[in-house]
Scaffold this motif. Structure first.
Motif, PDB file in Angstrom:
ATOM      1  N   VAL A 136      25.297  33.856  71.513  1.00  0.00           N
ATOM      2  CA  VAL A 136      25.607  35.076  72.272  1.00  0.00           C
ATOM      3  C   VAL A 136      25.510  34.798  73.768  1.00  0.00           C
ATOM      4  N   ASP A 137      24.473  34.074  74.192  1.00  0.00           N
ATOM      5  CA  ASP A 137      24.315  33.727  75.609  1.00  0.00           C
ATOM      6  C   ASP A 137      25.473  32.852  76.086  1.00  0.00           C
ATOM      7  N   GLU A 138      25.899  31.896  75.244  1.00  0.00           N
ATOM      8  CA  GLU A 138      27.038  31.048  75.619  1.00  0.00           C
ATOM      9  C   GLU A 138      28.311  31.878  75.771  1.00  0.00           C
ATOM     10  N   HIS A 139      28.482  32.845  74.876  1.00  0.00           N
ATOM     11  CA  HIS A 139      29.654  33.723  74.963  1.00  0.00           C
ATOM     12  C   HIS A 139      29.626  34.526  76.268  1.00  0.00           C
ATOM     13  N   ARG A 140      28.465  35.036  76.632  1.00  0.00           N
ATOM     14  CA  ARG A 140      28.354  35.815  77.872  1.00  0.00           C
ATOM     15  C   ARG A 140      28.596  34.944  79.098  1.00  0.00           C
ATOM     16  N   ASN A 141      28.158  33.699  79.047  1.00  0.00           N
ATOM     17  CA  ASN A 141      28.441  32.780  80.156  1.00  0.00           C
ATOM     18  C   ASN A 141      29.930  32.450  80.223  1.00  0.00           C
ATOM     19  N   GLN A 142      30.578  32.373  79.050  1.00  0.00           N
ATOM     20  CA  GLN A 142      32.012  32.101  79.024  1.00  0.00           C
ATOM     21  C   GLN A 142      32.800  33.233  79.680  1.00  0.00           C
ATOM     22  N   ILE A 143      32.331  34.463  79.479  1.00  0.00           N
ATOM     23  CA  ILE A 143      33.003  35.617  80.084  1.00  0.00           C
ATOM     24  C   ILE A 143      32.952  35.530  81.610  1.00  0.00           C
ATOM     25  N   LYS A 144      31.871  34.968  82.149  1.00  0.00           N
ATOM     26  CA  LYS A 144      31.784  34.818  83.607  1.00  0.00           C
ATOM     27  C   LYS A 144      32.872  33.894  84.128  1.00  0.00           C
ATOM     28  N   ASN A 145      33.250  32.887  83.306  1.00  0.00           N
ATOM     29  CA  ASN A 145      34.302  31.948  83.716  1.00  0.00           C
ATOM     30  C   ASN A 145      35.693  32.434  83.341  1.00  0.00           C
ATOM     31  N   ASP A 146      35.787  33.232  82.294  1.00  0.00           N
ATOM     32  CA  ASP A 146      37.080  33.744  81.819  1.00  0.00           C
ATOM     33  C   ASP A 146      36.902  35.213  81.439  1.00  0.00           C
ATOM     34  N   LYS A 147      37.313  36.099  82.320  1.00  0.00           N
ATOM     35  CA  LYS A 147      37.140  37.541  82.089  1.00  0.00           C
ATOM     36  C   LYS A 147      37.892  38.023  80.853  1.00  0.00           C
ATOM     37  N   GLY A 148      38.890  37.240  80.407  1.00  0.00           N
ATOM     38  CA  GLY A 148      39.676  37.653  79.240  1.00  0.00           C
ATOM     39  C   GLY A 148      39.065  37.249  77.913  1.00  0.00           C
ATOM     40  N   CYS A 149      37.949  36.538  77.941  1.00  0.00           N
ATOM     41  CA  CYS A 149      37.301  36.082  76.697  1.00  0.00           C
ATOM     42  C   CYS A 149      36.795  37.281  75.900  1.00  0.00           C
ATOM     43  N   ILE A 150      37.307  37.455  74.690  1.00  0.00           N
ATOM     44  CA  ILE A 150      36.907  38.605  73.875  1.00  0.00           C
ATOM     45  C   ILE A 150      36.179  38.208  72.597  1.00  0.00           C
ATOM     46  N   MET A 151      36.225  36.907  72.246  1.00  0.00           N
ATOM     47  CA  MET A 151      35.604  36.517  70.978  1.00  0.00           C
ATOM     48  C   MET A 151      35.290  35.026  70.989  1.00  0.00           C
ATOM     49  N   THR A 152      34.148  34.663  70.387  1.00  0.00           N
ATOM     50  CA  THR A 152      33.803  33.263  70.130  1.00  0.00           C
ATOM     51  C   THR A 152      33.576  33.114  68.635  1.00  0.00           C
ATOM     52  N   LEU A 153      34.353  32.225  68.010  1.00  0.00           N
ATOM     53  CA  LEU A 153      34.260  32.001  66.571  1.00  0.00           C
ATOM     54  C   LEU A 153      33.362  30.794  66.301  1.00  0.00           C
ATOM     55  N   LEU A 154      32.504  30.903  65.304  1.00  0.00           N
ATOM     56  CA  LEU A 154      31.581  29.827  64.956  1.00  0.00           C
ATOM     57  C   LEU A 154      32.074  29.102  63.710  1.00  0.00           C
ATOM     58  N   PHE A 155      32.090  27.774  63.805  1.00  0.00           N
ATOM     59  CA  PHE A 155      32.539  26.936  62.693  1.00  0.00           C
ATOM     60  C   PHE A 155      31.496  25.865  62.395  1.00  0.00           C
TER      61      PHE A 155
END
Length: 661
Positions: A136-155
């Motif tokens: 979740v923290d990585e996803h929130r950090n990704q949003i700071k770099n890409d405002k369009g990030c809406i989902m992170t899928l885990l594999f």
């Protein structure tokens, strides 16, 4: 960033949306009277695994959405919370008869306005031990770099040793090699051995990675606007519809999806069909899911070969629990029974001369004498009378009676008839049987309910007449030592490439150690071997330098790891034997061995007394990895090399000088 804004970010709660319906019929007729999330997995309701993992991960809010058997789910959640006074997690259950898909749930979620922050979307039949807060923290950090990030899928990486029988959860991914942004997503089961990909995808993305060996965990980290995107487009019925729709309309919507491959020593999967039910049950029994194991969840006696006996189990004379078996409370096993790779519920009665393999019996099941059960699931309160054989993917619903002297193969038997005109067929359930044949729905008429493609009788006969070699290979024991070693190698490789802290690498190694039951003496040997393997891997992967030139950087990086496991004189001897065996195996010569010895001697990890003891007393080298076995003559010849002898002589003289002083 202002202190007020920073404080607001720190207060963001951890929220999860748990979908309790599967919207398919894979477990019918077992789920006719009970929701899938409440079926027992190792005698624990399936949803309890997710609830406990969410609580352990520190989640604040969990929103459950259900349609089928919603009152049973509400009652269970109420009991679960009441039995755990220390749970501060807020759990709310929402139900509606109108939920027919994931899309319906997400649209209703949007209408309720429950989500104010990023949240985790998962299913109630998931079993996992991931550190979700980290993702979740990585996803929130990704949003700071890409405002369009809406989902992170885990594999998860597919394991060769534990490959699922079903390809439903195996995915094909094309991702940006730098950012891990998702470029293409599809299920391998749809394509077989051939996939058509638009050439422009390669032309526009020069730095691209392609994965075809990943398994979907069915866990997604979602941004707050995901529910509203579902509400705006009623074509989004499933999560896969949503992913493909976002990828196809990325330029229009300005939305992006990212992927994350979980660490090799973690566990995350979904019980999507009876085949997955079997695989996940055996994974837990074999401790792949540690710390999700029966002996940490309840009062259970854990024995060798992964045998778990709950309280008050009665085992009669000459009965054998071979391997990977869990026996529930108050269950009785008769004489000369043979059980392996199976789970038996509470208050069951198993008769004499019964063979059970790959079968899963729920509570209060009676199995009379001389029966054989293989590859089947037996519901609660079922009675299987004398001389019955049940196998090949049969599902027997609650309260059914079978027998006597009946053979069932790939049959689905239920308590109530589908039609009022249906009558009990004694040719199927037996002369004293009570039950009706379940008619498969159109959704699964071309797929075995266990998740495997159906084969014709000709195919079956061809398989049965094939070489016995395949049977021998399937029955081979999995070498836990080699699997552990490979996982440690993967962790060290990632630790070196990403500069992971030593304490985190030690935690990963310890976690794998518990999962594979590696003895402490073997642990030091295997960790040493893995560290010494690293320079060789760097040469092969980066094609730069030789082993010796890469050795210094590796030893400096992993010194804290070695120091954690090599402390006593005994562990130092194990280290020396591992280094000797590795150097002999790869014919690296005495100069490399001297370099390793001198490095750890200077770091005060190896003591001169232990090195001299090793040199003067030749012992057979452990063959834990079975790469090659060396004779005592091989070891003596190796130790006679000038540079090794010179170092030992220097140590001896230093010791004599110290004694004289």
């Amino acid at each position: 960033m202002s202190s007020k804004k920073k404080k607001l970010e720190e207060k963001q709660p951890l929220q999860a949306v748990l979908i309790c319906d599967s919207f398919n019929y894979r477990f019918m007729p077992l789920t006719r009277s009970k929701p899938r999330v409440l079926i027992p997995l190792l005698n624990v309701p399936l949803i309890d695994y997710s609830l406990k993992s969410l609580h352990s991960a520190g989640f604040d809010d969990v929103f459950l959405f259900c349609c089928s058997h919603s009152q049973q789910i509400k009652d269970h959640i109420k009991q679960w919370l009441a039995s755990r006074a220390n749970v501060s997690m807020n759990v709310q259950v929402f139900s509606s008869d109108s939920y027919a898909s994931v899309g319906d749930v997400l649209r209703d979620l949007d209408g309720k306005g429950l989500i104010r922050h990023d949240f985790v979307l998962l299913f109630g039949d998931c079993v996992w031990n991931l550190q979700l807060k980290k993702y979740v923290d990585e996803h929130r950090n990704q949003i700071k770099n890409d405002k369009g990030c809406i989902m992170t899928l885990l594999f998860k990486q597919s394991s060769r040793e534990r490959r699922s029988k079903s390809t439903e959860d195996q995915v094909l991914l094309f991702v940006d090699g730098t950012t891990n942004k998702l470029l293409l997503y599809d299920k391998l089961s749809k394509h077989g051995n051939k996939v058509n990909v638009n050439l422009s995808l390669f032309q526009e993305n020069r730095n691209m990675k392609v994965y075809c060996n990943l398994q979907d965990t069915y866990i997604a980290i979602c941004s707050v606007n995901v529910p509203s995107l579902f509400a705006d487009n009623f074509d989004y019925e499933t999560r896969d519809d949503f992913i493909r729709g976002i990828l196809e309309q990325e330029d229009i919507l300005g939305s992006t999806i990212y992927s994350r491959i979980c660490e090799s020593n973690t566990y995350a999967t979904r019980v999507i069909n009876p085949s997955a039910y079997e695989v996940v049950s055996l994974d837990i029994l074999q401790r792949w899911s540690f710390p999700i194991v029966p002996d940490l969840e309840d009062k259970v006696c854990y024995q060798r070969h992964n045998i778990y006996r709950f309280c008050d189990v009665s085992l009669m004379m000459n009965s054998i629990l071979e391997k990977n078996v869990a026996i529930g409370t108050y269950t009785t096993i008769g004489a000369n029974a043979h059980i392996m790779n199976s789970v038996i519920g509470s208050s069951c009665k198993i008769g004499n001369n019964v063979k059970i393999e790959g079968a899963f019996l729920w509570n209060n099941v009676n199995v009379d004498d001389d029966c054989e059960l293989r590859c089947c699931i037996i519901g609660e309160n079922v009675h299987i009378k004398n001389g019955c054989t049940i196998s090949e993917g049969s599902l027997i619903s609650n309260d059914v009676v079978i027998g006597p002297n009946v053979t069932l193969k790939c049959r689905l038997i239920q308590t109530e008839p589908d039609d009022d005109d249906d009558k009990i067929d004694t040719n199927i359930v037996g002369s004293e049987g009570k039950g009706y044949l379940y008619r498969e729905s159109e959704e699964i008429e071309n797929i075995n309910i266990w998740g495997l493609e159906k084969v014709s009788e000709a195919d079956e006969s061809w398989k049965s007449s094939g070489s016995e070699l395949d049977d021998i290979e399937e029955e081979e024991e999995i070498d836990d030592t080699k699997i552990f070693y490979n996982e440690v190698l993967d962790s060290f490789q990632r630790g070196f490439d990403e500069n992971v802290a030593s304490e985190n690498l030690i935690l990963e190694v310890n976690s794998s150690k518990h999962a594979y039951n590696i003895p402490i003496k073997e642990l030091g040997f295997l960790v040493t071997r893995a560290v010494l393997e690293m320079p060789k891997s760097l040469v092969e992967s980066k094609s730069s330098g030789d082993y010796s030139s890469n050795l210094d950087s590796v030893l400096n990086k992993f010194t804290p790891v070695i120091k954690n496991y090599i402390k006593s004189a005994e562990s130092q001897l194990i280290f020396l034997m591992a280094a000797e065996e590795f150097t002999l195996l790869h014919q690296l010569g005495g100069s490399v061995f001297y370099k390793i010895l001198k490095f750890f001697y200077d770091k005060d990890i190896l003591e001169e007394d232990v090195i001299l003891q090793w040199y003067e007393n030749t012992q057979p080298l452990p063959a834990l990895l079975a790469d090659c076995e060396f004779t005592l003559d091989d070891q003596l010849e190796f130790r006679r090399q000038k540079i090794v002898q010179a170092f030992v002589k220097w140590l001896q003289e230093a010791e004599e000088e110290s004694s004289d002083n």
